[in-house]
Structures are given as structure tokens and as C-alpha cells.
Design an enzyme around this catalytic site. Structure first.
Site, PDB file in Angstrom:
ATOM      1  N   GLU A  94       0.830  -1.200   0.000  1.00  0.00           N
ATOM      2  CA  GLU A  94       0.000   0.000   0.000  1.00  0.00           C
ATOM      3  C   GLU A  94       0.863   1.248   0.000  1.00  0.00           C
ATOM      4  O   GLU A  94       1.972   1.255   0.544  1.00  0.00           O
ATOM      5  CB  GLU A  94      -0.922  -0.010   1.229  1.00  0.00           C
ATOM      6  CG  GLU A  94      -1.957  -1.114   1.130  1.00  0.00           C
ATOM      7  CD  GLU A  94      -2.851  -1.282   2.358  1.00  0.00           C
ATOM      8  OE1 GLU A  94      -3.965  -1.777   2.198  1.00  0.00           O
ATOM      9  OE2 GLU A  94      -2.435  -0.928   3.477  1.00  0.00           O
ATOM     10  N   CYS A 107       3.546   8.655   0.953  1.00  0.00           N
ATOM     11  CA  CYS A 107       4.053   7.713   1.956  1.00  0.00           C
ATOM     12  C   CYS A 107       4.188   6.373   1.238  1.00  0.00           C
ATOM     13  O   CYS A 107       3.192   5.796   0.798  1.00  0.00           O
ATOM     14  CB  CYS A 107       3.066   7.633   3.111  1.00  0.00           C
ATOM     15  SG  CYS A 107       3.531   6.406   4.345  1.00  0.00           S
ATOM     16  N   CYS A 114       7.074  -6.795   6.574  1.00  0.00           N
ATOM     17  CA  CYS A 114       8.171  -6.060   7.220  1.00  0.00           C
ATOM     18  C   CYS A 114       9.135  -7.031   7.876  1.00  0.00           C
ATOM     19  O   CYS A 114       8.725  -8.082   8.368  1.00  0.00           O
ATOM     20  CB  CYS A 114       7.611  -5.095   8.269  1.00  0.00           C
ATOM     21  SG  CYS A 114       8.877  -4.001   8.968  1.00  0.00           S
ATOM     22  N   CYS A 118       7.458  -4.791  15.401  1.00  0.00           N
ATOM     23  CA  CYS A 118       6.840  -3.839  16.334  1.00  0.00           C
ATOM     24  C   CYS A 118       5.434  -4.328  16.674  1.00  0.00           C
ATOM     25  O   CYS A 118       4.623  -4.580  15.776  1.00  0.00           O
ATOM     26  CB  CYS A 118       6.761  -2.452  15.713  1.00  0.00           C
ATOM     27  SG  CYS A 118       8.350  -1.848  15.132  1.00  0.00           S
ATOM     28  N   CYS A 121       2.130  -2.352  15.387  1.00  0.00           N
ATOM     29  CA  CYS A 121       1.997  -1.980  13.981  1.00  0.00           C
ATOM     30  C   CYS A 121       1.317  -3.093  13.182  1.00  0.00           C
ATOM     31  O   CYS A 121       1.708  -4.265  13.276  1.00  0.00           O
ATOM     32  CB  CYS A 121       3.377  -1.692  13.395  1.00  0.00           C
ATOM     33  SG  CYS A 121       3.335  -1.297  11.637  1.00  0.00           S
ATOM     34  N   CYS A 339      -0.604   5.928   9.768  1.00  0.00           N
ATOM     35  CA  CYS A 339       0.633   5.240  10.171  1.00  0.00           C
ATOM     36  C   CYS A 339       0.311   3.956  10.916  1.00  0.00           C
ATOM     37  O   CYS A 339      -0.496   3.953  11.843  1.00  0.00           O
ATOM     38  CB  CYS A 339       1.429   6.093  11.154  1.00  0.00           C
ATOM     39  SG  CYS A 339       2.198   7.496  10.425  1.00  0.00           S
TER      40      CYS A 339
HETATM   41  N1  SAH Z   1       9.888   0.737   9.498  1.00  0.00           N
HETATM   42  C1  SAH Z   1       9.954   2.160   9.461  1.00  0.00           C
HETATM   43  C2  SAH Z   1       8.897   2.829   8.590  1.00  0.00           C
HETATM   44  C3  SAH Z   1       7.481   2.346   8.672  1.00  0.00           C
HETATM   45  S1  SAH Z   1       6.507   2.774  10.045  1.00  0.00           S
HETATM   46  C4  SAH Z   1       9.915   2.723  10.856  1.00  0.00           C
HETATM   47  O1  SAH Z   1       9.675   1.976  11.787  1.00  0.00           O
HETATM   48  O2  SAH Z   1      10.185   3.904  11.028  1.00  0.00           O
HETATM   49  C5  SAH Z   1       6.217   4.482   9.997  1.00  0.00           C
HETATM   50  C6  SAH Z   1       5.905   5.081  11.370  1.00  0.00           C
HETATM   51  O3  SAH Z   1       4.607   4.688  11.832  1.00  0.00           O
HETATM   52  C7  SAH Z   1       6.881   4.645  12.429  1.00  0.00           C
HETATM   53  O4  SAH Z   1       7.262   5.736  13.228  1.00  0.00           O
HETATM   54  C8  SAH Z   1       6.052   3.667  13.231  1.00  0.00           C
HETATM   55  O5  SAH Z   1       6.557   3.474  14.509  1.00  0.00           O
HETATM   56  C9  SAH Z   1       4.705   4.317  13.196  1.00  0.00           C
HETATM   57  N2  SAH Z   1       3.605   3.429  13.561  1.00  0.00           N
HETATM   58  C10 SAH Z   1       3.568   2.080  13.501  1.00  0.00           C
HETATM   59  N3  SAH Z   1       2.376   1.632  13.947  1.00  0.00           N
HETATM   60  C11 SAH Z   1       1.662   2.717  14.275  1.00  0.00           C
HETATM   61  C12 SAH Z   1       0.334   2.906  14.775  1.00  0.00           C
HETATM   62  N4  SAH Z   1      -0.471   1.868  14.983  1.00  0.00           N
HETATM   63  N5  SAH Z   1      -0.082   4.177  15.005  1.00  0.00           N
HETATM   64  C13 SAH Z   1       0.721   5.230  14.746  1.00  0.00           C
HETATM   65  N6  SAH Z   1       1.973   5.111  14.269  1.00  0.00           N
HETATM   66  C14 SAH Z   1       2.425   3.872  14.041  1.00  0.00           C
END
Ligand code: SAH
Length: 352
Positions: A94, A107, A114, A118, A121, A339
Site C-alpha cells: 500500500e 508515503c 516487514c 513492532c 503496527c 501510520c
Molecule cells: N519501518 C519504518 C517505517 C514504517 S513505520 C519505521 O519503523 O520507522 C512508519 C511510522 O509509523 C513509524 O514511526 C512507526 O513506529 C509508526 N507506527 C507504527 N504503527 C503505528 C500505529 N499503529 N499508530 C501510529 N503510528 C504507528
């Protein structure tokens, strides 16, 4: 079995020039093809109208042009558009177009699924299938540039690697894509308008710092306490904060730029004074600014956005310590485009 044709976009400019020389033509033809591929972004040899028919046929016999297709576009009430992007092998990622008053930000995704884990996420719940190729990253950007021109009569202004995947775990392809996006013979965008966001892979942050490329860096910190970070980002056991800190120093030393620290505040996870103190101490040691991000739920009851008062405490105490802090409000939540919400929910592809 028929020979599988090579994807022409896996060739760099030198290889394209060499191809034409080897085929009795002039090297300069390679530059023309490069421009068709990376400036105009065409997806067929027929569209390369300044090449003679025999030249186009020669290309046709040797190469294909693998490209993405936008399977589905969802438009949020706030103007955000989420694209379901089908890759040549059927997998789906996406990408999101985020318009504000003056800018359009893309974005983009860097991996199918991935590499990291995390726990908050949605993308991490998917199996990591493969890295995206440079052209697949490029195509997401080009498609959003077209959408911006169509809906907002202006070109794309910014790119963030905050879609699916960990860009520094697909390092070479991300760098190659950035090259195509920034070179004048490609899209000609300034690297300063590109932000690479990482969960924190120290070795790769150093590598990026050594690169002759002016992108911005964002780190998804979420906690400046190692033990808390390990709970919410288990891979962090392998990449301790002390090493990340050193890498960010190196980044600053090489680039003269600070790092944006992305930070979500959750109830019962990082909402105590101890957490705030740790973040302030981290910021004092590392040239940085803080971006407090609104949490977008993925349905896990363990993760709830902290109370407003706590977020306000973070903000005021950071400001009092003279640390720049901004708050990022979510866009596109109604279509799961915000995000951390990218999980191919609209298509249910690649879910294992
Ligand atoms: N892997 C990279 C880029 C993808 S995530 C990274 O971790 O930076 C992009 C951003 O979204 C990151 O800061 C991540 O921590 C955040 N993110 C992930 N899950 C989220 C959620 N459920 N709500 C808000 N931000 C989130």
C-alpha cells in the site's frame, strides 16, 4: 521453456548504454531509454516515440518492463488517498497520498510485509514476503505524483518512507530508487524532500550517513528506555539504544542534520515521568527534534493512546528543555491509511 526476459529497469544507465553499443547502435540511445523509463515513467516500449520501430522491437525481444498496477484507490474524507499497489508477481503493498494546504506527501512502502516485529503496527502482523525493487518504489512515487497533479493541480512535494516495511533492511534498493527519484534525468526531486524513517538499525544508519545523498532521517524511537523499547519492539534487543545513539551522532557528524524522533505515547507503557525524563535526556545527548505521533488503533487492547494530559506534559517539558516538538495528527484513519495501519485490509492479499 521460453527464455524469461529481463526487466529493463534492473539495468542502470551505463548498462543501457552498453546494450546499445553491443547491438551496433550509439550509446546515447541508452540515455534516451533511461529518460523514458525514469523521467516520463512509461510502461511500454511502444510509448518511446523518439525511437525507431526496429529499436523498439530490439528492446521488445530482450526485455520486459515490469510495473505496478493500482488495484484499488480509497479516498478519505480528509482527501488522503490509499492505493492498493499490485506488483508484477501479484503481491500487494500500500502507498498513501497525503495532501495538506500547500503540499502533497507520498508515503511509500519499501517491503512486502516487514522484517521487524513492532507489536503495535499492523504491517508487522503480515509475513515479510520480499523486498521491493527500486522500480516498484519508484512507481509508487510516480503514481502519487500523477494523482497529485490530477486532484490538486500540483506535483508531489515530499516523500516519506513510512509505508510498509523497514527501508534500511532493503537498503540497496531504497538507495537506487532515491537515485532515480532525485536525478535530473529521473524525477529531479530534491533529496531534502525525502525522509527515510527507520526503527533503528545502527549499522545501516551509519551507511546512510556515508552516502552522497541528502535525505532526512527519522527514527521511530517510542521509548528512550531500553527495557521498555524491547517490550514493544522486540528486535530492539539486537539494536540497543546506546548503539543507535552513536549512529545518530555519526549521522550528525557526517550530514550536519538532526534526526526526527517519532514517538507515540501509550497508556501504561511510556506515560510516566520516568519516560519523559529519559526522552529529554536522550534528546539532550543526540541532535534531534521530537514528533509526537497520534496512535492509530489496530484493535489490540494492550495499546491505547495515553491521556491528553500526559501528551501535554511531554510537550511542555520538552519545550521547557528547549527541544523542538511537533505533534502529528493522523490522516486517512477512516480508510486504514494512517501510520501503522497498512495491512492490505482492503484486498486481504499476502495475509498468511
Ligand atoms: N519501518 C519504518 C517505517 C514504517 S513505520 C519505521 O519503523 O520507522 C512508519 C511510522 O509509523 C513509524 O514511526 C512507526 O513506529 C509508526 N507506527 C507504527 N504503527 C503505528 C500505529 N499503529 N499508530 C501510529 N503510528 C504507528
Amino acid at each position: 521453456m521460453a527464455e524469461v526476459k529481463k526487466d529493463i529497469r534492473s539495468l542502470d544507465k551505463e548498462a543501457l548504454r552498453a546494450f546499445f553499443e553491443q547491438n551496433g547502435d550509439r550509446a546515447f540511445r541508452g540515455d534516451q531509454v533511461y529518460q523514458w523509463l525514469w523521467q516520463k515513467g512509461v510502461h511500454s516500449f511502444t510509448a518511446m516515440t523518439n525511437l525507431s520501430l526496429p529499436t523498439r522491437q530490439l528492446l521488445e525481444t530482450h526485455f520486459t518492463i515490469n510495473h505496478i498496477a493500482i488495484d484499488r484507490q480509497q479516498r478519505s474524507t480528509d482527501g488522503t488517498i490509499k492505493n492498493a499497489v499490485r506488483l508484477h508477481d501479484g503481491l500487494v503493498v500500500e502507498s498513501v497520498m497525503i495532501p495538506t494546504l500547500e503540499r502533497t506527501t507520498a508515503c511509500v512502502s519499501s517491503q512486502v510485509g516487514c522484517s521487524l516485529d513492532c507489536t503495535f503496527c499492523a504491517t508487522a502482523l503480515l509475513k515479510r514476503m520480499r523486498n521491493l525493487n527500486p522500480d516498484e518504489i519508484f512507481d509508487q512515487v510516480k503514481a502519487i505524483d500523477k494523482q497529485s497533479r490530477l486532484y490538486y493541480q500540483r506535483p508531489l512535494s515530499n516523500i516519506v518512507f513510512m509505508g510498509m516495511g523497514e527501508p534500511l533492511m532493503n537498503y540497496n534498493n531504497v538507495i537506487k530508487a532515491i537515485e532515480k527519484i532525485t536525478t535530473p534525468e529521473g524525477l529531479g526531486m530534491s533529496a531534502k524532500r525525502i525522509t527515510v524513517s527507520t526503527s533503528g538499525v545502527p549499522k545501516m544508519i551509519r551507511k546512510l550517513a556515508d552516502e552522497n545523498c541528502n535525505v532526512k532521517l527519522a527514527l521511530s524511537l517510542h521509548s528512550a528506555r531500553q527495557e521498555v523499547r524491547e517490550q514493544i519492539m522486540p528486535f530492539a534487543k539486537n539494536f540497543p539504544l546506546s548503539e543507535i545513539e552513536e549512529a545518530l551522532h555519526y549521522w550528525y557528524q557526517q550530514k550536519g542534520k538532526n534526526t526526527t524522533l517519532e514517538y507515540i505515547v501509550w497508556k501504561g507503557i511510556n506515560d510516566t515521568q520516568k519516560d519523559i525524563d529519559a526522552l529529554i535526556a536522550f534528546c539532550k545527548r543526540v541532535p534531534s527534534k521530537v514528533n509526537l505521533i497520534q496512535y492509530n488503533t489496530i484493535g489490540d487492547p494492550n495499546f491505547k493512546q495515553a491521556d491528553r494530559t500526559v501528551i501535554a506534559a511531554y510537550q511542555s517539558q520538552l519545550e521547557a528543555a528547549r527541544i523542538t516538538v511537533t505533534i502529528r495528527h493522523s490522516r486517512g484513519q477512516d480508510i486504514d491509511a494512517a501510520c501503522g495501519q497498512l495491512a492490505n485490509r482492503s484486498t486481504q492479499q499476502n495475509n498468511v
